[in-house]
Design an enzyme around this catalytic site. Structure first.
Site, PDB file in Angstrom:
ATOM      1  N   CYS A 104      -3.106 -10.444   1.368  1.00  0.00           N
ATOM      2  CA  CYS A 104      -2.149  -9.581   0.665  1.00  0.00           C
ATOM      3  C   CYS A 104      -0.765 -10.210   0.513  1.00  0.00           C
ATOM      4  O   CYS A 104       0.038  -9.749  -0.291  1.00  0.00           O
ATOM      5  CB  CYS A 104      -2.042  -8.239   1.376  1.00  0.00           C
ATOM      6  SG  CYS A 104      -3.621  -7.383   1.394  1.00  0.00           S
ATOM      7  N   HIS A 139       4.351  -4.635  -0.855  1.00  0.00           N
ATOM      8  CA  HIS A 139       2.894  -4.651  -1.002  1.00  0.00           C
ATOM      9  C   HIS A 139       2.385  -3.209  -0.943  1.00  0.00           C
ATOM     10  O   HIS A 139       2.859  -2.398  -0.151  1.00  0.00           O
ATOM     11  CB  HIS A 139       2.293  -5.476   0.135  1.00  0.00           C
ATOM     12  CG  HIS A 139       0.808  -5.419   0.193  1.00  0.00           C
ATOM     13  ND1 HIS A 139       0.018  -5.634  -0.905  1.00  0.00           N
ATOM     14  CD2 HIS A 139      -0.034  -5.148   1.225  1.00  0.00           C
ATOM     15  CE1 HIS A 139      -1.253  -5.518  -0.551  1.00  0.00           C
ATOM     16  NE2 HIS A 139      -1.314  -5.213   0.734  1.00  0.00           N
ATOM     17  N   ASN A 182      -4.988  -0.754  -3.270  1.00  0.00           N
ATOM     18  CA  ASN A 182      -4.566  -2.058  -2.760  1.00  0.00           C
ATOM     19  C   ASN A 182      -5.365  -3.154  -3.473  1.00  0.00           C
ATOM     20  O   ASN A 182      -6.556  -3.305  -3.236  1.00  0.00           O
ATOM     21  CB  ASN A 182      -4.813  -2.092  -1.242  1.00  0.00           C
ATOM     22  CG  ASN A 182      -4.346  -3.389  -0.598  1.00  0.00           C
ATOM     23  OD1 ASN A 182      -4.009  -4.350  -1.293  1.00  0.00           O
ATOM     24  ND2 ASN A 182      -4.350  -3.421   0.714  1.00  0.00           N
TER      25      ASN A 182
HETATM   26  O1  UT7 Z   1      -3.315  -4.822   2.776  1.00  0.00           O
HETATM   27  C1  UT7 Z   1      -3.744  -5.504   3.907  1.00  0.00           C
HETATM   28  C2  UT7 Z   1      -3.229  -4.883   5.124  1.00  0.00           C
HETATM   29  N1  UT7 Z   1      -3.865  -3.604   5.339  1.00  0.00           N
HETATM   30  C3  UT7 Z   1      -3.141  -2.541   5.624  1.00  0.00           C
HETATM   31  O2  UT7 Z   1      -1.947  -2.619   5.624  1.00  0.00           O
HETATM   32  C4  UT7 Z   1      -3.887  -1.283   5.999  1.00  0.00           C
HETATM   33  C5  UT7 Z   1      -3.300  -0.703   7.269  1.00  0.00           C
HETATM   34  N2  UT7 Z   1      -4.008   0.456   7.768  1.00  0.00           N
HETATM   35  C6  UT7 Z   1      -4.058   1.644   7.101  1.00  0.00           C
HETATM   36  O3  UT7 Z   1      -3.540   1.758   6.002  1.00  0.00           O
HETATM   37  C7  UT7 Z   1      -4.666   2.818   7.788  1.00  0.00           C
HETATM   38  O4  UT7 Z   1      -4.912   2.483   9.132  1.00  0.00           O
HETATM   39  C8  UT7 Z   1      -5.995   3.303   7.144  1.00  0.00           C
HETATM   40  C9  UT7 Z   1      -5.695   3.912   5.777  1.00  0.00           C
HETATM   41  C10 UT7 Z   1      -6.946   2.129   7.015  1.00  0.00           C
HETATM   42  C11 UT7 Z   1      -6.620   4.393   8.011  1.00  0.00           C
HETATM   43  O5  UT7 Z   1      -5.691   5.450   8.210  1.00  0.00           O
HETATM   44  P1  UT7 Z   1      -5.395   5.971   9.690  1.00  0.00           P
HETATM   45  O6  UT7 Z   1      -4.467   7.074   9.557  1.00  0.00           O
HETATM   46  O7  UT7 Z   1      -4.965   4.778  10.523  1.00  0.00           O
HETATM   47  O8  UT7 Z   1      -6.795   6.523  10.135  1.00  0.00           O
HETATM   48  P2  UT7 Z   1      -7.665   6.146  11.393  1.00  0.00           P
HETATM   49  O9  UT7 Z   1      -8.374   4.854  11.182  1.00  0.00           O
HETATM   50  O10 UT7 Z   1      -6.845   6.290  12.633  1.00  0.00           O
HETATM   51  O11 UT7 Z   1      -8.719   7.324  11.346  1.00  0.00           O
HETATM   52  C12 UT7 Z   1      -8.326   8.701  11.513  1.00  0.00           C
HETATM   53  C13 UT7 Z   1      -9.536   9.575  11.253  1.00  0.00           C
HETATM   54  C14 UT7 Z   1     -10.797   9.089  11.947  1.00  0.00           C
HETATM   55  O12 UT7 Z   1     -11.527  10.242  12.335  1.00  0.00           O
HETATM   56  P3  UT7 Z   1     -11.493  10.726  13.869  1.00  0.00           P
HETATM   57  O13 UT7 Z   1     -11.983   9.578  14.669  1.00  0.00           O
HETATM   58  O14 UT7 Z   1     -10.068  11.072  14.131  1.00  0.00           O
HETATM   59  O15 UT7 Z   1     -12.423  11.905  13.827  1.00  0.00           O
HETATM   60  C15 UT7 Z   1     -11.553   8.388  10.847  1.00  0.00           C
HETATM   61  O16 UT7 Z   1     -12.930   8.370  11.069  1.00  0.00           O
HETATM   62  O17 UT7 Z   1      -9.828   9.562   9.845  1.00  0.00           O
HETATM   63  C16 UT7 Z   1     -11.202   9.227   9.667  1.00  0.00           C
HETATM   64  N3  UT7 Z   1     -11.332   8.515   8.391  1.00  0.00           N
HETATM   65  C17 UT7 Z   1     -11.589   9.124   7.224  1.00  0.00           C
HETATM   66  N4  UT7 Z   1     -11.804  10.412   6.905  1.00  0.00           N
HETATM   67  C18 UT7 Z   1     -12.037  10.693   5.623  1.00  0.00           C
HETATM   68  C19 UT7 Z   1     -11.196   7.180   8.165  1.00  0.00           C
HETATM   69  N5  UT7 Z   1     -11.364   6.918   6.874  1.00  0.00           N
HETATM   70  C20 UT7 Z   1     -11.616   8.104   6.264  1.00  0.00           C
HETATM   71  C21 UT7 Z   1     -11.873   8.468   4.942  1.00  0.00           C
HETATM   72  N6  UT7 Z   1     -12.072   9.766   4.653  1.00  0.00           N
HETATM   73  N7  UT7 Z   1     -11.910   7.567   3.926  1.00  0.00           N
END
Ligand code: UT7
Length: 329
Positions: free
Chosen positions: A116, A256, A286
């Site tokens: 990225c 980004h 992204n």
């Molecule tokens: O560009 C390259 C660099 N990349 C980035 O900068 C990405 C950085 N990370 C992020 O943007 C975020 O961490 C994500 C968007 C990838 C995820 O968001 P988050 O708020 O960190 O969610 P999480 O991984 O902590 O998950 C929270 C909950 C989980 O459920 P439980 O365990 O709390 O029951 C996940 O299973 O959200 C759930 N979850 C979803 N639910 C519905 C994860 N993905 C989804 C989804 N739809 N697509």
């Protein structure tokens, strides 16, 4: 002789026609529009469809339009750099393939793989060739066909990424405009949190790697999120403070587009107003190396000569950084 700087003298972007909405994703994986919008800010992303289509096809569209817009003939281009993690094939480079398709015959061409942050790395590298006086018309591309390495059964990644990219033309100038300063960083230990495991020399493609879905993007989102906010904020502050720039001096922050919450945090921690921050994540998601040139393309009509822009990115590697750019037209 006055110092030569590398001015961006044109920008062009390209996104494929097909729009993958949050509603359609709801039919593919266990997700929902509300979660995607509130956790990422993304409403839709563009996907390149069609037999035989690859990243270079998007680069070709961006570059052809750029040459047309700037009145440049393909023969005049002497260097093409393409930032991408989704090269058409492991070799030759996508910059070479793009140049062949566009009819650029007098350039040397290579790819940069910095995920990225790829566009920042490529822009800085291209600028050095211009500043040295060795190259006069340099095309810098950032483009990715993320749909080719995304696992559409993994809801944690498939909702985030899209396809697209853009290109800029760099030319020498003796005016005080162009790429003014860059702070670029890397930390290879970040590979554990964000990578594509198989397909390289460590894990060449086998039946097993394919079955284990190891040719797709793996991301442990939370540590990447934290490192992105810190890395982008730190480098923005460094490039501004070492050039005595205050927030009032900056016309636009160009971050980004990985997650709206990351953009919010970086602007908040830099005390920078969101109104002066380029945001198009809702339309494209992204696009990895594509996000920054797509921002410049979308906001081009609002830019004026002399505007100070701070570009910043964070991505796989880890790689990150910030570039101070003075808009040249
Ligand atoms: O560009 C390259 C660099 N990349 C980035 O900068 C990405 C950085 N990370 C992020 O943007 C975020 O961490 C994500 C968007 C990838 C995820 O968001 P988050 O708020 O960190 O969610 P999480 O991984 O902590 O998950 C929270 C909950 C989980 O459920 P439980 O365990 O709390 O029951 C996940 O299973 O959200 C759930 N979850 C979803 N639910 C519905 C994860 N993905 C989804 C989804 N739809 N697509």
């Amino acid at each position: 002789m006055a110092k030569l700087r590398a001015a961006i003298t044109g920008v062009n972007g390209y996104v494929p026609d097909y729009i993958l909405t949050n509603a359609e994703l709801e039919t593919i994986v266990d997700t929902n529009d509300e979660w995607i919008r509130s956790r990422t800010g993304i409403e839709q992303r563009h996907i390149l469809k069609g037999e035989g289509k690859a990243t270079s096809d998007m680069c070709v569209e961006a570059v052809k339009g750029l040459l047309e817009k700037t009145g440049t003939s393909p023969d005049e281009i002497d260097l093409v750099i393409c930032a991408t993690v989704t090269a058409d094939m492991p070799f030759p480079d996508t910059a070479n393939i793009t140049s062949d398709k566009v009819g650029i015959k007098n350039a040397f061409c290579f790819d940069i793989n910095a995920a990225c942050s790829g566009f920042l790395y490529a822009l800085t590298t291209g600028a050095k060739f211009v500043e040295s006086g060795s190259h006069k018309k340099v095309i810098v591309i950032g483009a990715d066909m993320m749909s080719s390495i995304i696992d559409y059964t993994d809801r944690t990644t498939c909702v985030i990424f899209g396809d697209g990219g853009g290109a800029v033309l760099l030319e020498p100038t003796e005016e005080e405009v162009g790429v003014m300063d860059s702070v670029l960083k890397s930390d290879g230990n970040g590979r554990h949190f964000l990578h594509q495991k198989a397909g390289g020399s460590l894990h060449p493609a086998t039946m097993e790697t394919v079955t284990a879905r190891e040719h797709f993007v793996f991301q442990n989102g939370r540590p990447v999120f934290k490192a992105a906010v810190k890395g982008m904020t730190d480098t923005v502050k460094t490039v501004m403070s070492r050039n005595n720039l205050s927030n009032d001096d900056i016309s636009w922050m160009v971050p980004h587009q990985a997650n709206m919450r990351i953009i919010d945090s970086v602007t908040r921690m830099s005390d920078f107003p969101l109104e002066k921050t380029m945001v198009n994540i809702q339309k494209y998601g992204n696009t990895t190396a594509g996000t920054l040139p797509l921002c410049l393309w979308d906001y081009e009509s609002q830019l004026k000569k002399g505007d100070n822009l701070i570009l910043t990115a964070f991505g796989g590697g880890f790689t990150w950084g910030a570039v101070w750019l003075k808009w040249a037209y």
